[in-house]
Design a protein around this motif. Structure first.
Motif, PDB file in Angstrom:
ATOM      1  N   VAL A 151       0.862  -1.183   0.000  1.00  0.00           N
ATOM      2  CA  VAL A 151       0.000   0.000   0.000  1.00  0.00           C
ATOM      3  C   VAL A 151       0.891   1.223   0.000  1.00  0.00           C
ATOM      4  O   VAL A 151       1.816   1.331   0.816  1.00  0.00           O
ATOM      5  CB  VAL A 151      -0.939   0.017   1.226  1.00  0.00           C
ATOM      6  CG1 VAL A 151      -1.751   1.307   1.248  1.00  0.00           C
ATOM      7  CG2 VAL A 151      -1.855  -1.196   1.203  1.00  0.00           C
ATOM      8  N   GLY A 152       0.659   2.155  -0.902  1.00  0.00           N
ATOM      9  CA  GLY A 152       1.485   3.347  -0.949  1.00  0.00           C
ATOM     10  C   GLY A 152       1.093   4.244  -2.106  1.00  0.00           C
ATOM     11  O   GLY A 152       0.036   4.089  -2.732  1.00  0.00           O
ATOM     12  N   ASP A 153       1.984   5.201  -2.388  1.00  0.00           N
ATOM     13  CA  ASP A 153       1.772   6.156  -3.468  1.00  0.00           C
ATOM     14  C   ASP A 153       2.316   5.537  -4.764  1.00  0.00           C
ATOM     15  O   ASP A 153       3.525   5.368  -4.923  1.00  0.00           O
ATOM     16  CB  ASP A 153       2.501   7.467  -3.151  1.00  0.00           C
ATOM     17  CG  ASP A 153       2.129   8.584  -4.111  1.00  0.00           C
ATOM     18  OD1 ASP A 153       1.954   8.298  -5.310  1.00  0.00           O
ATOM     19  OD2 ASP A 153       2.022   9.721  -3.645  1.00  0.00           O
ATOM     20  N   ARG A 154       1.420   5.212  -5.670  1.00  0.00           N
ATOM     21  CA  ARG A 154       1.815   4.493  -6.882  1.00  0.00           C
ATOM     22  C   ARG A 154       2.769   5.327  -7.739  1.00  0.00           C
ATOM     23  O   ARG A 154       3.770   4.826  -8.250  1.00  0.00           O
ATOM     24  CB  ARG A 154       0.569   4.113  -7.678  1.00  0.00           C
ATOM     25  CG  ARG A 154       0.862   3.363  -8.969  1.00  0.00           C
ATOM     26  CD  ARG A 154      -0.412   3.073  -9.752  1.00  0.00           C
ATOM     27  NE  ARG A 154      -0.108   2.367 -10.980  1.00  0.00           N
ATOM     28  CZ  ARG A 154      -0.005   1.046 -11.093  1.00  0.00           C
ATOM     29  NH1 ARG A 154      -0.199   0.305 -10.019  1.00  0.00           N
ATOM     30  NH2 ARG A 154       0.273   0.480 -12.243  1.00  0.00           N
ATOM     31  N   THR A 155       2.486   6.619  -7.870  1.00  0.00           N
ATOM     32  CA  THR A 155       3.326   7.479  -8.710  1.00  0.00           C
ATOM     33  C   THR A 155       4.759   7.514  -8.195  1.00  0.00           C
ATOM     34  O   THR A 155       5.725   7.448  -8.961  1.00  0.00           O
ATOM     35  CB  THR A 155       2.743   8.889  -8.743  1.00  0.00           C
ATOM     36  OG1 THR A 155       1.417   8.839  -9.278  1.00  0.00           O
ATOM     37  CG2 THR A 155       3.596   9.810  -9.602  1.00  0.00           C
ATOM     38  N   GLN A 156       4.906   7.615  -6.856  1.00  0.00           N
ATOM     39  CA  GLN A 156       6.250   7.673  -6.277  1.00  0.00           C
ATOM     40  C   GLN A 156       7.008   6.369  -6.505  1.00  0.00           C
ATOM     41  O   GLN A 156       8.217   6.377  -6.776  1.00  0.00           O
ATOM     42  CB  GLN A 156       6.168   7.989  -4.782  1.00  0.00           C
ATOM     43  CG  GLN A 156       5.691   9.398  -4.484  1.00  0.00           C
ATOM     44  CD  GLN A 156       5.723   9.720  -3.002  1.00  0.00           C
ATOM     45  OE1 GLN A 156       6.237   8.947  -2.205  1.00  0.00           O
ATOM     46  NE2 GLN A 156       5.159  10.869  -2.639  1.00  0.00           N
ATOM     47  N   PHE A 157       6.318   5.233  -6.398  1.00  0.00           N
ATOM     48  CA  PHE A 157       7.016   3.959  -6.617  1.00  0.00           C
ATOM     49  C   PHE A 157       7.384   3.766  -8.088  1.00  0.00           C
ATOM     50  O   PHE A 157       8.398   3.135  -8.402  1.00  0.00           O
ATOM     51  CB  PHE A 157       6.160   2.793  -6.109  1.00  0.00           C
ATOM     52  CG  PHE A 157       6.394   2.484  -4.667  1.00  0.00           C
ATOM     53  CD1 PHE A 157       7.413   1.628  -4.275  1.00  0.00           C
ATOM     54  CD2 PHE A 157       5.625   3.071  -3.677  1.00  0.00           C
ATOM     55  CE1 PHE A 157       7.638   1.349  -2.947  1.00  0.00           C
ATOM     56  CE2 PHE A 157       5.846   2.809  -2.352  1.00  0.00           C
ATOM     57  CZ  PHE A 157       6.857   1.950  -1.969  1.00  0.00           C
ATOM     58  N   VAL A 158       6.588   4.303  -9.006  1.00  0.00           N
ATOM     59  CA  VAL A 158       6.993   4.265 -10.417  1.00  0.00           C
ATOM     60  C   VAL A 158       8.274   5.068 -10.595  1.00  0.00           C
ATOM     61  O   VAL A 158       9.220   4.647 -11.289  1.00  0.00           O
ATOM     62  CB  VAL A 158       5.864   4.802 -11.312  1.00  0.00           C
ATOM     63  CG1 VAL A 158       6.364   4.964 -12.745  1.00  0.00           C
ATOM     64  CG2 VAL A 158       4.670   3.856 -11.287  1.00  0.00           C
ATOM     65  N   MET A 159       8.339   6.250  -9.952  1.00  0.00           N
ATOM     66  CA  MET A 159       9.546   7.061 -10.006  1.00  0.00           C
ATOM     67  C   MET A 159      10.736   6.319  -9.400  1.00  0.00           C
ATOM     68  O   MET A 159      11.863   6.377  -9.911  1.00  0.00           O
ATOM     69  CB  MET A 159       9.330   8.385  -9.265  1.00  0.00           C
ATOM     70  CG  MET A 159       8.314   9.304  -9.926  1.00  0.00           C
ATOM     71  SD  MET A 159       7.843  10.695  -8.863  1.00  0.00           S
ATOM     72  CE  MET A 159       9.434  11.414  -8.585  1.00  0.00           C
ATOM     73  N   LEU A 160      10.498   5.613  -8.283  1.00  0.00           N
ATOM     74  CA  LEU A 160      11.579   4.875  -7.610  1.00  0.00           C
ATOM     75  C   LEU A 160      12.209   3.856  -8.550  1.00  0.00           C
ATOM     76  O   LEU A 160      13.426   3.853  -8.788  1.00  0.00           O
ATOM     77  CB  LEU A 160      11.019   4.192  -6.360  1.00  0.00           C
ATOM     78  CG  LEU A 160      11.916   3.146  -5.678  1.00  0.00           C
ATOM     79  CD1 LEU A 160      13.123   3.826  -5.062  1.00  0.00           C
ATOM     80  CD2 LEU A 160      11.135   2.365  -4.624  1.00  0.00           C
TER      81      LEU A 160
END
Length: 529
Positions: free
Chosen positions: A401-410
């Motif tokens: 569970v988290g911020d999807r956009t940030q994990f794509v950036m990661l």
């Protein structure tokens, strides 16, 4: 705020500890028990002595006195029969009576040497001896010599009178034994009464002692202990202003003093904590103001700064296109430098905006499959993947569970770094794997690129820190700093595996249940531009 302090024990006053109180109580009980045992033994001995005197002395003496009386009566009866008939067989009771009298007298003297009847016994023995020597023996000789018919009435009457004196002595002896019996019975009754009263008094003393001990322990030990318990409960319940009273035994007083000192320290530290909270609140307010200013700066950077840079780049390019034939090679080079600098400045500003948005601007946390997230990152990097002909293996990644956009950036930054810093002599190979360890997801990204020296393991995550010259590898030095910020916003940790030497390996640990990123103030209008 004022606080009460522990009151020290008054000088010159010594308090007993609870252990001392118990020792004193046990000693008092032991002394009382010993005294009761001694008194009870004395009383029981006196009662036993009175009973033994009545049974073993007086009762035996009375029986032997009656036996002596019977023996003397038999002597008188046998003598009278012999005097009247002259027959020798009548002397047998007389002789047996003498032996029985002697045996009874000896028995009385044995069992009751100090009996009051010994005076009467001496009188009986003396009178009976004189009766036998003064009357019975001469009369027997006379009858044997002259015959019974020669005994006159006067002689018979003299013998009767002599024996009547013995009867009187016997009556006195029996009366003396009766008096001794009555006295012994009275002494035995008194001894028994004293025994009963003594044991009743001992029982009462024990009851009074137990009650006294209970009262003393309650006053000296249990009541102070209860006060200490109530005071400690009030303090632990949050009433830190309540003074813990110091009283009772020395050890309880010492414990209360320690608790009072602890309460005073807690109050002091609580006041310091309140002051710290007020300071933190003030600092938080200042930080919010500073963040607002930074957000305003980000807004200005995203609009007002980029517009002049675009103009600089556009007019430089127009200048080069229109006057290219009139400019020499050096002028064209300078124009290229200016255009490149403006473009790099735009990229840097955009990267800074992206970095500043992490932690401030985020989407609502959602449940996401990291396999899909990595696929989206690979789509964004499809041109670089195709150009480098990279081989990318993605294992079974978890759902978090988290911020999807940030994990794509990661993942886009991590995979992009592996593609950028690839070895010149080999095809890029990237592996992404995950496993659960101790309640955490441990994910790794491993490549076969040029690698990173262990001494730069922390430096690479610092913003604007570059390990290579810009001419060798492009970039702004923000990517890995952005990755660390994203992971830490999701309560995780990212690090370089310094033990891996065949390229680079990044290790990411996240809780199995990832909480949503910490919410911050909303972004300024238009800062996404």
């Amino acid at each position: 705020m004022t606080t009460d302090h522990a009151r020290p024990a008054e000088p010159g006053r010594s308090r007993w500890s609870a252990q001392t109180w118990f020792n004193v109580v046990l000693l008092a009980m032991a002394v009382l028990l010993a005294l009761s045992a001694v008194i009870g033994a004395v009383v029981l001995r006196n009662a036993a002595q009175a009973s033994n005197r009545l049974i073993d002395e007086i009762s035996v003496g009375r029986i032997q006195a009656e036996r002596m009386q019977t023996a003397l009566v038999n002597q008188e009866t046998g003598l009278r029969g012999f005097v009247l008939t002259g027959k020798e067989e009548f002397l047998q009771p007389y002789e047996d009576g003498q032996r029985n009298q002697a045996a009874a007298s000896s028995q009385i003297r044995t069992v009751a040497p100090m009996a009051r009847a010994l005076g009467e016994l001496e009188a009986v023995d003396d009178l009976s001896a004189r009766w036998r020597s003064g009357y019975a023996a001469p009369m027997i000789e006379h009858v044997r010599a002259s015959g019974p018919e020669t005994v006159s009435a006067a002689q018979a009457e003299a013998g009767k009178q002599a024996f009547d004196a013995i009867r009187g002595a016997l009556d006195d002896q029996n009366a003396a034994w009766s008096r001794a019996r009555d006295t012994a019975r009275a002494e035995l009754a008194a001894a028994r009464t004293l025994r009963d009263l003594t044991f009743f008094a001992i029982l009462v003393a024990f009851l009074v002692t137990v009650i006294t001990v209970a009262v003393l322990l309650r006053i000296a030990v249990f009541r102070p202990l209860a006060r200490l318990r109530d005071a400690s409960r009030r303090v632990t319940g949050g009433d830190f202003e309540h003074h813990i009273d110091i009283g009772g035994p020395a050890d309880l007083a010492a414990l209360a003093g320690d608790m009072e000192a602890m309460r005073t320290r807690i109050v002091s530290e609580l006041e310091e904590a309140r002051a710290s909270r007020r300071q933190i609140a003030a600092q938080t307010e200042e930080l919010q103001r500073s963040n607002a200013e930074l957000e305003q700066f980000a807004y200005v950077a995203s609009h007002d700064l980029q517009e002049p840079l675009r103009k600089i780049a556009s007019f430089c390019q127009m200048l080069q296109q229109r006057y290219a034939s009139q400019l020499d090679e050096r002028a064209n080079t300078y124009i290229d430098f200016a255009v490149d600098g403006a473009k790099r400045m735009q990229v840097l500003i955009n990267e800074l905006l992206t970095f500043s948005r992490v932690g401030r601007v985020h989407q609502e946390p959602v449940e996401m499959d990291l396999n899909d997230v990595v696929d989206r990152a690979l789509v964004n990097l499809s041109a670089a993947v195709e150009e480098s002909e990279a081989e990318i293996d993605v294992g079974d990644l978890p759902v978090i569970v988290g911020d999807r956009t940030q994990f794509v950036m990661l993942w886009q930054n991590l995979i992009g770094n592996s593609l950028k810093f690839r070895g010149a002599d080999r095809r890029p190979h990237i592996r992404i794997e995950a496993e659960e360890q101790d309640g955490q997801w441990r994910m790794t990204l491993t490549d076969n690129g040029i690698g990173i020296a262990p001494n730069f393991a922390e430096k690479i995550f610092v913003i604007f820190q570059r390990l290579h010259h810009r001419d060798a590898y492009g970039g702004t030095g923000i990517g890995l700093a952005l990755c660390r910020k994203i992971v830490e916003q999701h309560q995780g940790r990212i690090r370089l595996d310094t033990d891996y030497s065949d390229g680079a390996r990044f290790v990411i640990t996240l809780p199995v249940t990832v909480a949503s990123p910490q919410e911050t103030a909303p972004a300024a209008p238009g800062e996404d531009g």
